[in-house]
Scaffold this active site. Structure first.
Site, PDB file in Angstrom:
ATOM      1  N   THR A  52       0.825  -1.300   0.033  1.00  0.00           N
ATOM      2  CA  THR A  52      -0.375   0.038  -0.067  1.00  0.00           C
ATOM      3  C   THR A  52       0.808   1.243   0.143  1.00  0.00           C
ATOM      4  O   THR A  52       0.515   1.913  -0.768  1.00  0.00           O
ATOM      5  CB  THR A  52      -0.807   0.021   1.276  1.00  0.00           C
ATOM      6  OG1 THR A  52      -1.724  -1.122   1.231  1.00  0.00           O
ATOM      7  CG2 THR A  52      -1.656   1.467   1.155  1.00  0.00           C
ATOM      8  N   ASN A  98      -5.888  -9.396  -7.826  1.00  0.00           N
ATOM      9  CA  ASN A  98      -5.919 -10.387  -6.407  1.00  0.00           C
ATOM     10  C   ASN A  98      -7.265 -11.152  -6.331  1.00  0.00           C
ATOM     11  O   ASN A  98      -7.292 -12.288  -5.734  1.00  0.00           O
ATOM     12  CB  ASN A  98      -5.960  -9.385  -5.249  1.00  0.00           C
ATOM     13  CG  ASN A  98      -6.902  -8.084  -5.486  1.00  0.00           C
ATOM     14  OD1 ASN A  98      -6.543  -7.365  -6.178  1.00  0.00           O
ATOM     15  ND2 ASN A  98      -7.753  -7.962  -4.588  1.00  0.00           N
ATOM     16  N   HIS A 147       4.005 -10.402   2.342  1.00  0.00           N
ATOM     17  CA  HIS A 147       3.122 -11.314   3.094  1.00  0.00           C
ATOM     18  C   HIS A 147       2.337 -12.173   2.029  1.00  0.00           C
ATOM     19  O   HIS A 147       1.655 -13.234   2.289  1.00  0.00           O
ATOM     20  CB  HIS A 147       2.307 -10.665   4.105  1.00  0.00           C
ATOM     21  CG  HIS A 147       1.150  -9.782   3.374  1.00  0.00           C
ATOM     22  ND1 HIS A 147      -0.253 -10.310   3.540  1.00  0.00           N
ATOM     23  CD2 HIS A 147       1.081  -8.860   3.062  1.00  0.00           C
ATOM     24  CE1 HIS A 147      -0.959  -9.409   3.267  1.00  0.00           C
ATOM     25  NE2 HIS A 147      -0.178  -8.296   2.897  1.00  0.00           N
ATOM     26  N   THR A 193      13.994   4.772   9.619  1.00  0.00           N
ATOM     27  CA  THR A 193      15.101   3.392  10.028  1.00  0.00           C
ATOM     28  C   THR A 193      14.616   2.294   9.524  1.00  0.00           C
ATOM     29  O   THR A 193      13.357   2.028   9.844  1.00  0.00           O
ATOM     30  CB  THR A 193      15.234   3.435  11.340  1.00  0.00           C
ATOM     31  OG1 THR A 193      15.965   4.671  11.885  1.00  0.00           O
ATOM     32  CG2 THR A 193      16.494   2.143  11.741  1.00  0.00           C
ATOM     33  N   CYS A 200      -9.430  -7.454   1.331  1.00  0.00           N
ATOM     34  CA  CYS A 200      -8.981  -6.174   2.053  1.00  0.00           C
ATOM     35  C   CYS A 200      -9.625  -5.005   1.257  1.00  0.00           C
ATOM     36  O   CYS A 200      -9.120  -3.901   0.822  1.00  0.00           O
ATOM     37  CB  CYS A 200      -7.491  -5.819   2.190  1.00  0.00           C
ATOM     38  SG  CYS A 200      -6.647  -6.629   0.629  1.00  0.00           S
TER      39      CYS A 200
END
Ligand code: PLP
Length: 389
Positions: A72, A152, A202, A238, A326
């Site tokens: 995203t 998807n 993932h 970071t 989603c």
């Protein structure tokens, strides 16, 4: 009952090899990769090895890979970075497709509210855009063409590569969201001819909360976040070395087994389709005639309610999705009293009688032939319970 997980397009389990690669990062390799001392250098080494693994999977150079917090974010970096109106270009133009993931469509709509112009390519009944529609949509103000590589919901593989030449000739950047494709089919940025490509950890047996954006050498992308100079100044903050190493290991694993896993998953798909046919139910496969991912089947069962089917299967310890898992607000079309049909099936003009009962089966590493046979058996019982109910 043995649990059956058929929702690999929503997310995948972390592979044992990936977990193993991540463990030192939870322990002794804890340094900040920007630090110059030994702890920092160890972390930097792990981070750069992961970057090489990501690059290798998609045939890029390591310095073209930027780690992000998810797909995203990568999609937003591209869409917001290139489509935000400026005083010199008050109405930049984006060409994208009607079946994109919300992480492309929502930022595109947000940029349109600020003044950007949007062309949404229609798709065929099989969920594929037509390259000539994309060519016809290009204007002198077109900044970006963004079309996903694999959908998807349907698994349909879009002919993104057919846009590369024209985009290059006209100086337009080409982006593809390959979140569902990477690790499942060969993805080669050179062959695709894309300038920008998104992937997600993932979806290929890596951890959640990490993604990567491929940025072809020489392509300038305005920043979404401002801060330190990490990732060669292209994404401050970071780096999450633990998750980046997980993503790298997942890419390495996927690359190692790509051909055999593709063939294996395709065979499992054949077993599933054969099983569905034997059930005698009235169903359609959406995207049937499109080239598709070897792990995805979106089946619409006539006169059934997808939500109830998902629930019925969940009661029998089976995980599947009704369309995509989603979806955000504004991406589905839901008439006042009718079923909610995903924006993808809407764009495909899928018949409502079948679309309302659509179930996405997606399988992956670890799924066996017996799992598929067992899935079909349990599905048969659910369909029987619910038909005419
Ligand atoms: N793009 C596609 C095609 C997806 O399927 C997904 C997740 O389902 C995403 C982007 C977003 O991934 P994430 O939620 O990890 O940012």
């Amino acid at each position: 009952m043995r649990p059956l997980y058929f929702d690999h397009n929503a997310t995948t389990p972390i592979a044992p090899q990936v977990r193993q690669a991540m463990l030192p990062l939870l322990d002794e390799v804890f340094g900040n990769p920007s630090s110059g001392h030994a702890w920092g250098l160890d972390a930097k080494e792990a981070l750069e090895a992961a970057r090489r693994q990501v690059a290798e999977l998609i045939h890029a150079e390591p310095d073209e890979i930027v780690f992000t917090s998810c797909a995203t974010e990568a999609n937003n970096m591209v869409i917001q970075g290139l489509l935000r109106p400026t005083s010199s270009i008050p109405a930049p133009h984006l060409v994208t497709s009607a079946v994109e993931h919300p992480s492309v469509l929502a930022p595109a709509q947000a940029m349109a509210r600020l003044g950007a112009r949007l062309s949404l390519l229609p798709v065929s009944q099989d969920g594929l855009f037509h390259p000539s529609d994309a060519f016809n949509a290009l204007t002198p103000d077109t900044k970006l063409v963004s079309v996903m590589l694999a959908n998807n919901e349907t698994g349909a593989i879009q002919p993104v590569w057919e846009l590369a030449d024209i985009c290059r000739q006209q100086g337009i950047l080409l982006h593809t969201d390959a979140s569902q494709a990477a690790g499942k089919i060969p993805v080669d940025v050179q062959r695709l001819g894309v300038d920008l490509l998104t992937l997600a950890g993932h979806k290929l047996n890596g951890p959640k909360g990490v993604g990567a954006l491929y940025i072809r050498r020489g392509v300038q992308l305005p920043l979404l976040l401002h801060g330190g100079g990490q990732e060669r100044g292209r994404r401050p903050g970071t780096e999450n070395t633990l998750l980046c190493v997980g993503l790298g290991a997942a890419c390495g694993l996927a690359r190692q087994h790509l051909e055999e896993e593709m063939a294996r998953r395709r065979r499992l798909g054949d077993v599933l389709l054969d099983g569905l046919n034997r059930l005698g139910a009235d169903f359609r496969i959406f995207g049937h005639n499109a080239p598709r991912l070897p792990n995805t089947l979106l089946a619409g069962f006539w006169n059934m309610d997808a939500g109830r089917l998902v629930e019925g299967l969940a009661l029998r310890d089976v995980a599947v999705s009704a369309g995509a898992a989603c979806h955000g607000p504004g991406t589905s079309n839901s008439p006042a009293n009718g079923p909610v049909i995903s924006h993808v099936l809407e764009a495909m003009h899928a018949p409502r009688d079948y679309a309302a009962g659509s179930i996405r089966f997606s399988w992956g590493l670890g799924t066996t032939r017996n799992d598929v046979l067992e899935l079909v058996e349990r599905l048969g019982r659910v369909l029987q319970d619910q038909s005419g109910a």
